[in-house]
Write a protein that holds these residues in place. Sequence first.
Motif, PDB file in Angstrom:
ATOM      1  N   VAL A 334       0.881  -1.169   0.000  1.00  0.00           N
ATOM      2  CA  VAL A 334       0.000   0.000   0.000  1.00  0.00           C
ATOM      3  C   VAL A 334       0.919   1.221   0.000  1.00  0.00           C
ATOM      4  N   PRO A 335       0.408   2.397  -0.348  1.00  0.00           N
ATOM      5  CA  PRO A 335       1.265   3.586  -0.345  1.00  0.00           C
ATOM      6  C   PRO A 335       1.921   3.818   1.009  1.00  0.00           C
ATOM      7  N   SER A 336       3.159   4.294   0.988  1.00  0.00           N
ATOM      8  CA  SER A 336       3.902   4.540   2.225  1.00  0.00           C
ATOM      9  C   SER A 336       3.207   5.598   3.063  1.00  0.00           C
ATOM     10  N   TYR A 337       3.274   5.412   4.390  1.00  0.00           N
ATOM     11  CA  TYR A 337       2.804   6.446   5.300  1.00  0.00           C
ATOM     12  C   TYR A 337       4.009   7.329   5.610  1.00  0.00           C
ATOM     13  N   VAL A 338       4.031   8.529   5.030  1.00  0.00           N
ATOM     14  CA  VAL A 338       5.159   9.441   5.201  1.00  0.00           C
ATOM     15  C   VAL A 338       4.944  10.245   6.483  1.00  0.00           C
ATOM     16  N   LEU A 339       5.750   9.981   7.488  1.00  0.00           N
ATOM     17  CA  LEU A 339       5.598  10.631   8.792  1.00  0.00           C
ATOM     18  C   LEU A 339       6.127  12.054   8.727  1.00  0.00           C
ATOM     19  N   GLU A 340       5.317  12.993   9.174  1.00  0.00           N
ATOM     20  CA  GLU A 340       5.701  14.402   9.173  1.00  0.00           C
ATOM     21  C   GLU A 340       6.190  14.817  10.557  1.00  0.00           C
ATOM     22  N   GLY A 341       6.780  16.014  10.625  1.00  0.00           N
ATOM     23  CA  GLY A 341       7.251  16.528  11.910  1.00  0.00           C
ATOM     24  C   GLY A 341       6.097  16.954  12.800  1.00  0.00           C
ATOM     25  N   LEU A 342       6.395  17.133  14.090  1.00  0.00           N
ATOM     26  CA  LEU A 342       5.387  17.595  15.042  1.00  0.00           C
ATOM     27  C   LEU A 342       5.105  19.077  14.847  1.00  0.00           C
ATOM     28  N   SER A 343       3.941  19.504  15.287  1.00  0.00           N
ATOM     29  CA  SER A 343       3.609  20.924  15.264  1.00  0.00           C
ATOM     30  C   SER A 343       4.491  21.657  16.278  1.00  0.00           C
ATOM     31  N   MET A 344       4.598  22.980  16.119  1.00  0.00           N
ATOM     32  CA  MET A 344       5.388  23.771  17.059  1.00  0.00           C
ATOM     33  C   MET A 344       4.839  23.638  18.476  1.00  0.00           C
ATOM     34  N   GLU A 345       3.521  23.606  18.579  1.00  0.00           N
ATOM     35  CA  GLU A 345       2.897  23.481  19.904  1.00  0.00           C
ATOM     36  C   GLU A 345       3.286  22.175  20.575  1.00  0.00           C
ATOM     37  N   ASN A 346       3.218  21.073  19.822  1.00  0.00           N
ATOM     38  CA  ASN A 346       3.585  19.769  20.383  1.00  0.00           C
ATOM     39  C   ASN A 346       5.086  19.695  20.672  1.00  0.00           C
TER      40      ASN A 346
END
Length: 528
Positions: A334-346
């Motif tokens: 299945v298409p890769s799950y590309v993990l993004e960075g955390l929000s500034m708040e988190n």
Amino acid sequence: MAEYFVFDIAESLLRKLASFVCEEASRVYDVYEDIIGIKDTLSIVKGVLLDAEHKKEQRHGLREWLRQIQNVCLDAEDVLDGLECQNLRKQVLKASGSTRMKVDHLFSSSNSLVFRFRMAHQIKHVRRRFDKIAADGNKFGLERIEVDHRLVQRRDMSYSHVDASGVIGRESDREEIIKLLMQPHPHGDGYGDQSVCVVPIVGIGGLGKTTLAKLVFNDKRIDDLFPLKMWVCISDDFDIRQIIIKIINSASASAPSIALAHQENINRLDIEQLQSRLRLKLSGQKYLLVLDDIWNDDRAKWIELKDLIKVGAVGSKIVVTTRSNSIASMVGTVPSYVLEGLSMENCFSLFVKWAFKEGEGKNYPYLLEIGKEIVKKCRGVPLAVRSLGSSLFLIVDLERWEFVRYHEIWKIKQNKDDILPALKLSYDQMPSYLRHIFAFFSLYPKDYGFSSAEIVILWESLGLLQSPVGNRKLENIARQYIDELQARSLLEDFEDFGHYYYFKVHDLVHDLALYVAKEELLMRMHGA
């Protein structure tokens, strides 16, 4: 780390010594025998450079020995460049037929007799230096190690447990992965099998791919969905036998009373017995298997493993974590799950968690304001946030916080589990030609936009574009290098317009480039 540069410098010099241009020039100026002597000695020295890197902390004097090798290699390159240049100049004079040029040449300080004498002296001096270095190296008892067997720093083995309450900002990512695991596999994996779906999680080092996989693995809904759950950390050693043993042990762990016995016995089994035991364990079971931290890009090895474990019940799933887009594409169904960075708040919440004891951050509002600025340089990467937060734990000295605020991450002391050593695993896995390219990025400011036209000219002028086969166009070689860096999740904002492309280097990757280049620059300054 700089010794890897020494190895590459030695490799580059050997290529130059073996080139037709160098051979031709050395015969013209009667230094061929000395060139062959240098080449033979350097070949012997190069063979033990990697062992020297591994032993430099235990054996006194190895660092200095490596520095001497680097210096003489660089000096030898300069001498050979002069030899080739003079030979080319002689060919031009011969072809021009200009009497005036020939007369001028006769009375210049670089006429053939003077140059022949000076060049012979310089090359013999270089040869003596290499002979001495080779002799000095014998006292260290070094072993010959080929580049393909080069050891790299390994990440610590992971485990499946996680305190979900301590993880910040990954709730939506967890839900997305669980949603994928709950869906029926829409199509086969390309080998006629419908039972195993592979979900890759991909992203730069330090983003929290393993942590996300742990959150999913320990979710109650997953327990209800998969009667059998297994966790295996692969890292850089994709050894089929060891992976089989780990899968069997993980499957056996659900029955604690017999798990230990299995672990003691299966290590003695041969590969035929192991694969039979593995298939017996998985046959007919609806399972979830997490393969954490895959670096292997050998498709044949992956298919071999996949064929052994696709005996489970329909609905079985595999979750793979990797830094490589190309590996994710290779293994994923299945298409890769590309993990993004955390929000500034988190990111800020995570920073406060690591920089202060629970509830104490509010007592230092002026430090919290500085912390918000510090967090910005982490670009959403949780491990970077944790690294900088941990470095300030129990420290309320304003000067120390200001230092972290205003200095680049690569200038801040790094412990073994901090962000730059973690990212350096990606650097260690690179072939030598990519390490040269990677160090090149340290020469530019952060957030610099690179264009294909610019880098082809620059990399060619620096001798960084090396074609392993035939006479490939330089722009095609450059594109291959960029594609490989992109596949390793090291580039961002990549825009492809066909014959023209544009990209940037992630801020933390830029810090890594400075980090790996730092010792090399210091060695050159020391040797100057």
